[in-house]
Design a protein around this motif. Structure first.
Motif, PDB file in Angstrom:
ATOM      1  N   UNK A 177       0.821  -1.203   0.000  1.00 24.48           N
ATOM      2  CA  UNK A 177       0.000   0.000   0.000  1.00 24.48           C
ATOM      3  C   UNK A 177       0.862   1.263   0.000  1.00 24.48           C
ATOM      4  N   UNK A 178       0.325   2.379  -0.511  1.00 23.57           N
ATOM      5  CA  UNK A 178       1.099   3.629  -0.528  1.00 23.57           C
ATOM      6  C   UNK A 178       1.419   4.102   0.887  1.00 23.57           C
ATOM      7  N   UNK A 179       2.615   4.644   1.057  1.00 27.20           N
ATOM      8  CA  UNK A 179       3.013   5.158   2.358  1.00 27.20           C
ATOM      9  C   UNK A 179       2.628   6.625   2.526  1.00 27.20           C
ATOM     10  N   UNK A 180       2.434   7.330   1.419  1.00 29.45           N
ATOM     11  CA  UNK A 180       2.010   8.728   1.506  1.00 29.45           C
ATOM     12  C   UNK A 180       0.626   8.798   2.152  1.00 29.45           C
ATOM     13  N   UNK A 181       0.479   9.608   3.142  1.00 27.32           N
ATOM     14  CA  UNK A 181      -0.800   9.751   3.817  1.00 27.32           C
ATOM     15  C   UNK A 181      -1.089   8.649   4.819  1.00 27.32           C
ATOM     16  N   UNK A 182      -0.088   7.830   5.120  1.00 25.59           N
ATOM     17  CA  UNK A 182      -0.315   6.704   6.032  1.00 25.59           C
ATOM     18  C   UNK A 182      -0.166   7.095   7.498  1.00 25.59           C
ATOM     19  N   UNK A 183       0.066   8.387   7.751  1.00 21.04           N
ATOM     20  CA  UNK A 183       0.143   8.833   9.138  1.00 21.04           C
ATOM     21  C   UNK A 183       1.569   9.059   9.592  1.00 21.04           C
ATOM     22  N   UNK A 184       1.690   9.649  10.783  1.00 21.40           N
ATOM     23  CA  UNK A 184       2.993  10.033  11.316  1.00 21.40           C
ATOM     24  C   UNK A 184       3.903   8.825  11.525  1.00 21.40           C
ATOM     25  N   UNK A 185       3.335   7.690  11.937  1.00 17.97           N
ATOM     26  CA  UNK A 185       4.149   6.507  12.218  1.00 17.97           C
ATOM     27  C   UNK A 185       4.896   6.032  10.973  1.00 17.97           C
ATOM     28  N   UNK A 186       4.303   6.257   9.809  1.00 19.01           N
ATOM     29  CA  UNK A 186       4.925   5.795   8.565  1.00 19.01           C
ATOM     30  C   UNK A 186       5.941   6.787   8.019  1.00 19.01           C
ATOM     31  N   UNK A 187       6.071   7.936   8.676  1.00 18.74           N
ATOM     32  CA  UNK A 187       7.029   8.936   8.219  1.00 18.74           C
ATOM     33  C   UNK A 187       8.458   8.416   8.411  1.00 18.74           C
ATOM     34  N   UNK A 188       9.302   8.520   7.396  1.00 19.72           N
ATOM     35  CA  UNK A 188      10.665   8.000   7.518  1.00 19.72           C
ATOM     36  C   UNK A 188      11.514   8.833   8.490  1.00 19.72           C
ATOM     37  N   UNK A 189      12.310   8.145   9.283  1.00 16.73           N
ATOM     38  CA  UNK A 189      13.208   8.789  10.244  1.00 16.73           C
ATOM     39  C   UNK A 189      14.622   8.277   9.975  1.00 16.73           C
ATOM     40  N   UNK A 190      15.538   9.179   9.765  1.00 13.75           N
ATOM     41  CA  UNK A 190      16.932   8.787   9.543  1.00 13.75           C
ATOM     42  C   UNK A 190      17.586   8.498  10.891  1.00 13.75           C
ATOM     43  N   UNK A 191      18.119   7.299  11.046  1.00 15.62           N
ATOM     44  CA  UNK A 191      18.758   6.925  12.300  1.00 15.62           C
ATOM     45  C   UNK A 191      20.116   7.615  12.430  1.00 15.62           C
ATOM     46  N   UNK A 192      20.413   8.165  13.589  1.00 12.40           N
ATOM     47  CA  UNK A 192      21.726   8.790  13.775  1.00 12.40           C
ATOM     48  C   UNK A 192      22.835   7.742  13.745  1.00 12.40           C
ATOM     49  N   UNK A 193      23.897   8.021  13.014  1.00  9.98           N
ATOM     50  CA  UNK A 193      25.024   7.096  12.970  1.00  9.98           C
ATOM     51  C   UNK A 193      25.802   7.192  14.282  1.00  9.98           C
ATOM     52  N   UNK A 194      26.116   6.065  14.925  1.00 11.67           N
ATOM     53  CA  UNK A 194      26.821   6.104  16.212  1.00 11.67           C
ATOM     54  C   UNK A 194      28.322   6.318  16.088  1.00 11.67           C
ATOM     55  N   UNK A 195      28.827   6.391  14.883  1.00 10.84           N
ATOM     56  CA  UNK A 195      30.275   6.493  14.692  1.00 10.84           C
ATOM     57  C   UNK A 195      30.693   7.918  14.337  1.00 10.84           C
ATOM     58  N   UNK A 196      31.864   8.293  14.823  1.00 17.77           N
ATOM     59  CA  UNK A 196      32.382   9.644  14.640  1.00 17.77           C
ATOM     60  C   UNK A 196      33.787   9.601  14.058  1.00 17.77           C
ATOM     61  N   UNK A 197      34.147  10.699  13.412  1.00 20.69           N
ATOM     62  CA  UNK A 197      35.519  10.876  12.937  1.00 20.69           C
ATOM     63  C   UNK A 197      36.363  11.208  14.166  1.00 20.69           C
ATOM     64  N   UNK A 198      37.166  10.254  14.597  1.00 16.32           N
ATOM     65  CA  UNK A 198      37.866  10.390  15.869  1.00 16.32           C
ATOM     66  C   UNK A 198      38.780  11.590  15.969  1.00 16.32           C
ATOM     67  N   UNK A 199      39.396  11.981  14.873  1.00 14.06           N
ATOM     68  CA  UNK A 199      40.349  13.091  14.919  1.00 14.06           C
ATOM     69  C   UNK A 199      39.650  14.450  14.964  1.00 14.06           C
ATOM     70  N   UNK A 200      38.323  14.423  14.955  1.00 13.10           N
ATOM     71  CA  UNK A 200      37.554  15.664  15.120  1.00 13.10           C
ATOM     72  C   UNK A 200      36.866  15.716  16.489  1.00 13.10           C
ATOM     73  N   UNK A 201      37.197  14.760  17.337  1.00 11.95           N
ATOM     74  CA  UNK A 201      36.633  14.722  18.683  1.00 11.95           C
ATOM     75  C   UNK A 201      37.703  15.200  19.667  1.00 11.95           C
TER      76      UNK A 201
END
Length: 218
Positions: A34-58
Motif C-alpha cells: 500500500x502507498x506510504x504517503x498519507x499513512x500517518x505520522x508513524x509511517x514517516x521516515x526517520x533517519x537513524x543517527x550514525x553512532x560512529x564519529x571521525x575520531x580526529x575531530x573529537x
C-alpha cells in the motif's frame, strides 16, 4: 558531532505492524504494497543517527575502534577493540606493544565518549599537558605491555582515574567504567552495524513490532 566517513544512512519507518529499515524511503510499503504517503505520522521516515564519529575531530574524548578494519567494514562484533584518548586537536594517544602512539590518522570511524564537560574550565585548559605528562610515564613503555592485563584499556582508564583523583573524585574500576560508559555505546553501535550489514545485501530489513507498538497505516 560529525559522523564518520563511509557511514551510509539508515532510514526507519513503521507500517503494517513492523519496523521497516532501508536506505531510501519507498513509495509503497514493502510488506503490504500500500502507498506510504498519507499513512500517518508513524509511517514517516526517520533517519537513524550514525553512532560512529571521525575520531580526529573529537576533542578530549575516549575513542573505540576495531583493532583491524572498521565498524562498517566487516566488523563481526567479537574482534578486539582498540582504545585511545584525544587531545584538544584530535591527536589520539593510545598504547600497545610498541608503547605510546600519538596518531593523527587511522581513527576516522570510532565510537566517541566525551570525557570533559564544557564547564570544567581548568581541566579544559590543562588537558593536553596532563595527557602528555601521563603518557611519558614508565608504566607505558613497550616492555610493560601485556595483552590482557596491561593494555590500551588499562592506559586509558588509568589516565581517566588520574584526572578523577586530581579532582578529588573517586576512581572507577574497569567494570564500573565499562558498564556505565562503554556498554551503552557499544550496544547502540551493534544494532546499527546489524542494520548496515542487512542492508548491504537487501533493499529492506523488516522487524515485526510488539503489539503495543503495532502501528498500521492505511
Amino acid at each position: 558531532m560529525e559522523a564518520a566517513p563511509e557511514a551510509a544512512g539508515v532510514v526507519r519507518l513503521r507500517h503494517c505492524g513492523a519496523a521497516i529499515f532501508c536506505r531510501r524511503p519507498p513509495p509503497l510499503c514493502p510488506a503490504c504494497g500500500r502507498p506510504l504517503r498519507g499513512a500517518g505520522l508513524a509511517a514517516a521516515p526517520v533517519r537513524l543517527p550514525c553512532p560512529f564519529r571521525h575520531g580526529h575531530r573529537q576533542r578530549r574524548a575516549l575513542l573505540l575502534r576495531p583493532s583491524a578494519g572498521t565498524f562498517l567494514g566487516g566488523y563481526d562484533g567479537k574482534s578486539d577493540l582498540h582504545v585511545g584518548i584525544t587531545n584538544t586537536t584530535g591527536v589520539v594517544y593510545n598504547y600497545d606493544e610498541e608503547g605510546i602512539h600519538r596518531d593523527e590518522t587511522g581513527w576516522e570511524q570510532c565510537i566517541s565518549i566525551p570525557l570533559v564537560q564544557p564547564d570544567m574550565f581548568e581541566l579544559l585548559q590543562q588537558w593536553d599537558k596532563l595527557l602528555e605528562e601521563f603518557s611519558v610515564g614508565e608504566a607505558w613503555l613497550p616492555h610493560r605491555y601485556e595483552e590482557h592485563d596491561h593494555n590500551c584499556y588499562t592506559y586509558a582508564l588509568a589516565f581517566i582515574n588520574s584526572i578523577l583523583t586530581a579532582q578529588g573524585k573517586q576512581q572507577m574500576s574497569k567494570s564500573e567504567f565499562t558498564e556505565k560508559f562503554v556498554i551503552p555505546q557499544t550496544k547502540n553501535a551493534s544494532k546499527y552495524i546489524t542494520l548496515h550489514q542487512e542492508l548491504t545485501t537487501k533493499d529492506f530489513y523488516i522487524i515485526p513490532l510488539p503489539d503495543r507498538e503495532n502501528q498500521c497505516g492505511n
